[in-house]
Write a protein that holds these residues in place. Structure first.
Motif, mmCIF file in Angstrom:
data_model
loop_
_atom_site.group_PDB
_atom_site.id
_atom_site.type_symbol
_atom_site.label_atom_id
_atom_site.label_comp_id
_atom_site.label_asym_id
_atom_site.label_seq_id
_atom_site.Cartn_x
_atom_site.Cartn_y
_atom_site.Cartn_z
ATOM 1 N N ALA A 18 -5.174 -9.293 -2.697
ATOM 2 C CA ALA A 18 -4.424 -9.086 -1.455
ATOM 3 C C ALA A 18 -5.314 -8.618 -0.311
ATOM 4 C CB ALA A 18 -3.314 -8.064 -1.693
ATOM 5 N N GLY A 19 -6.585 -8.348 -0.602
ATOM 6 C CA GLY A 19 -7.516 -7.910 0.436
ATOM 7 C C GLY A 19 -7.272 -6.478 0.896
ATOM 8 N N LEU A 20 -6.746 -5.654 -0.010
ATOM 9 C CA LEU A 20 -6.445 -4.259 0.325
ATOM 10 C C LEU A 20 -7.489 -3.321 -0.258
ATOM 11 C CD1 LEU A 20 -2.627 -4.241 -0.551
ATOM 12 C CD2 LEU A 20 -3.634 -4.320 1.740
ATOM 13 N N THR A 21 -7.776 -2.259 0.464
ATOM 14 C CA THR A 21 -8.585 -1.179 -0.094
ATOM 15 C C THR A 21 -7.649 -0.245 -0.852
ATOM 16 O OG1 THR A 21 -8.295 0.302 1.791
ATOM 17 C CG2 THR A 21 -10.152 -1.272 1.894
ATOM 18 N N GLN A 22 -8.217 0.666 -1.608
ATOM 19 C CA GLN A 22 -7.395 1.661 -2.291
ATOM 20 C C GLN A 22 -6.642 2.516 -1.275
ATOM 21 O OE1 GLN A 22 -10.147 3.664 -4.950
ATOM 22 N NE2 GLN A 22 -9.606 2.300 -6.625
ATOM 23 N N VAL A 23 -7.266 2.807 -0.150
ATOM 24 C CA VAL A 23 -6.606 3.587 0.902
ATOM 25 C C VAL A 23 -5.430 2.802 1.480
ATOM 26 C CG1 VAL A 23 -6.897 4.614 3.185
ATOM 27 C CG2 VAL A 23 -8.681 4.890 1.475
ATOM 28 N N ASP A 24 -5.627 1.509 1.752
ATOM 29 C CA ASP A 24 -4.547 0.661 2.264
ATOM 30 C C ASP A 24 -3.361 0.671 1.300
ATOM 31 O OD1 ASP A 24 -6.158 -0.171 4.431
ATOM 32 O OD2 ASP A 24 -6.816 -1.987 3.372
ATOM 33 N N LEU A 25 -3.647 0.450 0.020
ATOM 34 C CA LEU A 25 -2.591 0.394 -0.983
ATOM 35 C C LEU A 25 -1.864 1.727 -1.080
ATOM 36 C CD1 LEU A 25 -1.001 -1.012 -3.188
ATOM 37 C CD2 LEU A 25 -2.899 -0.540 -4.768
ATOM 38 N N ALA A 26 -2.614 2.807 -1.050
ATOM 39 C CA ALA A 26 -2.001 4.138 -1.112
ATOM 40 C C ALA A 26 -1.051 4.345 0.069
ATOM 41 C CB ALA A 26 -3.083 5.210 -1.128
ATOM 42 N N ASP A 27 -1.485 3.963 1.255
ATOM 43 C CA ASP A 27 -0.639 4.113 2.442
ATOM 44 C C ASP A 27 0.638 3.281 2.316
ATOM 45 O OD1 ASP A 27 -2.441 5.855 3.628
ATOM 46 O OD2 ASP A 27 -3.339 4.313 4.915
ATOM 47 N N LEU A 28 0.508 2.046 1.890
ATOM 48 C CA LEU A 28 1.671 1.166 1.763
ATOM 49 C C LEU A 28 2.648 1.638 0.679
ATOM 50 C CD1 LEU A 28 -0.128 -2.272 2.100
ATOM 51 C CD2 LEU A 28 1.460 -1.253 3.751
ATOM 52 N N VAL A 31 1.673 6.843 -1.666
ATOM 53 C CA VAL A 31 1.088 7.715 -2.679
ATOM 54 C C VAL A 31 -0.312 8.075 -2.200
ATOM 55 C CG1 VAL A 31 2.423 6.668 -4.567
ATOM 56 C CG2 VAL A 31 0.133 5.808 -4.062
ATOM 57 N N SER A 32 -0.966 8.967 -2.905
ATOM 58 C CA SER A 32 -2.318 9.354 -2.503
ATOM 59 C C SER A 32 -3.346 8.334 -2.995
ATOM 60 C CB SER A 32 -2.663 10.734 -3.068
ATOM 61 O OG SER A 32 -2.815 10.671 -4.472
ATOM 62 N N GLU A 33 -4.483 8.333 -2.332
ATOM 63 C CA GLU A 33 -5.581 7.472 -2.783
ATOM 64 C C GLU A 33 -5.996 7.867 -4.193
ATOM 65 O OE1 GLU A 33 -10.163 6.244 -1.591
ATOM 66 O OE2 GLU A 33 -9.099 7.712 -0.365
ATOM 67 N N ARG A 34 -5.949 9.141 -4.483
ATOM 68 C CA ARG A 34 -6.295 9.639 -5.817
ATOM 69 C C ARG A 34 -5.368 9.028 -6.878
ATOM 70 N NH1 ARG A 34 -6.759 16.015 -7.503
ATOM 71 N NH2 ARG A 34 -7.283 15.627 -9.668
ATOM 72 N N THR A 35 -4.095 8.884 -6.535
ATOM 73 C CA THR A 35 -3.139 8.274 -7.467
ATOM 74 C C THR A 35 -3.491 6.814 -7.713
ATOM 75 O OG1 THR A 35 -1.377 9.804 -6.857
ATOM 76 C CG2 THR A 35 -0.698 7.692 -7.822
ATOM 77 N N VAL A 36 -3.833 6.088 -6.659
ATOM 78 C CA VAL A 36 -4.234 4.683 -6.824
ATOM 79 C C VAL A 36 -5.477 4.605 -7.709
ATOM 80 C CG1 VAL A 36 -5.088 2.613 -5.645
ATOM 81 C CG2 VAL A 36 -3.175 3.909 -4.673
ATOM 82 N N VAL A 54 3.394 1.418 -6.417
ATOM 83 C CA VAL A 54 2.167 0.626 -6.278
ATOM 84 C C VAL A 54 2.417 -0.806 -6.748
ATOM 85 C CG1 VAL A 54 -0.179 0.333 -7.195
ATOM 86 C CG2 VAL A 54 0.578 2.575 -6.368
ATOM 87 N N LEU A 55 3.062 -0.953 -7.892
ATOM 88 C CA LEU A 55 3.354 -2.294 -8.409
ATOM 89 C C LEU A 55 4.241 -3.067 -7.442
ATOM 90 C CD1 LEU A 55 3.996 -1.548 -12.195
ATOM 91 C CD2 LEU A 55 1.933 -2.488 -11.168
ATOM 92 N N GLY A 56 5.221 -2.388 -6.873
ATOM 93 C CA GLY A 56 6.127 -3.037 -5.931
ATOM 94 C C GLY A 56 5.413 -3.571 -4.708
ATOM 95 N N VAL A 57 4.494 -2.790 -4.169
ATOM 96 C CA VAL A 57 3.722 -3.236 -2.999
ATOM 97 C C VAL A 57 2.934 -4.496 -3.338
ATOM 98 C CG1 VAL A 57 1.758 -2.652 -1.514
ATOM 99 C CG2 VAL A 57 3.572 -0.973 -1.894
ATOM 100 N N LEU A 58 2.434 -4.567 -4.551
ATOM 101 C CA LEU A 58 1.604 -5.697 -4.962
ATOM 102 C C LEU A 58 2.413 -6.874 -5.506
ATOM 103 C CD1 LEU A 58 -1.229 -3.660 -6.690
ATOM 104 C CD2 LEU A 58 -1.343 -4.821 -4.467
#
Length: 66
Positions: A18-28, A31-36, A54-58
């Motif tokens: 999806a071209g996302l960073t861990q920070v991007d995914l966490a924001d979407l 949740v925290s980046e640490r959780t991702v 997280v699964l839902g976003v993806l």
């Protein structure tokens, strides 16, 4: 590969596709980046709610096998 490792690998692959960073995914996923990081590395103890978010976003689904 156990189910936790399979989830971790699937999340990592889907995030990168999806071209996302861990920070991007966490924001979407709100949740925290640490959780991702914990989900992608199969470490820690993230809540089921966080994993589901997280699964839902993806666009991934979690299936429970009996």
């Amino acid at each position: 590969m156990d189910s936790i490792s399979a989830i971790a690998a699937s999340v990592r692959a889907a995030r990168k596709k999806a071209g996302l960073t861990q920070v991007d995914l966490a924001d979407l996923a709100e949740v925290s980046e640490r959780t991702v990081r914990a989900i992608e590395s199969a470490t820690g103890n993230p809540s089921l709610r966080a994993v589901a978010s997280v699964l839902g976003v993806l666009g991934l689904n979690l299936t429970v096998a009996r």
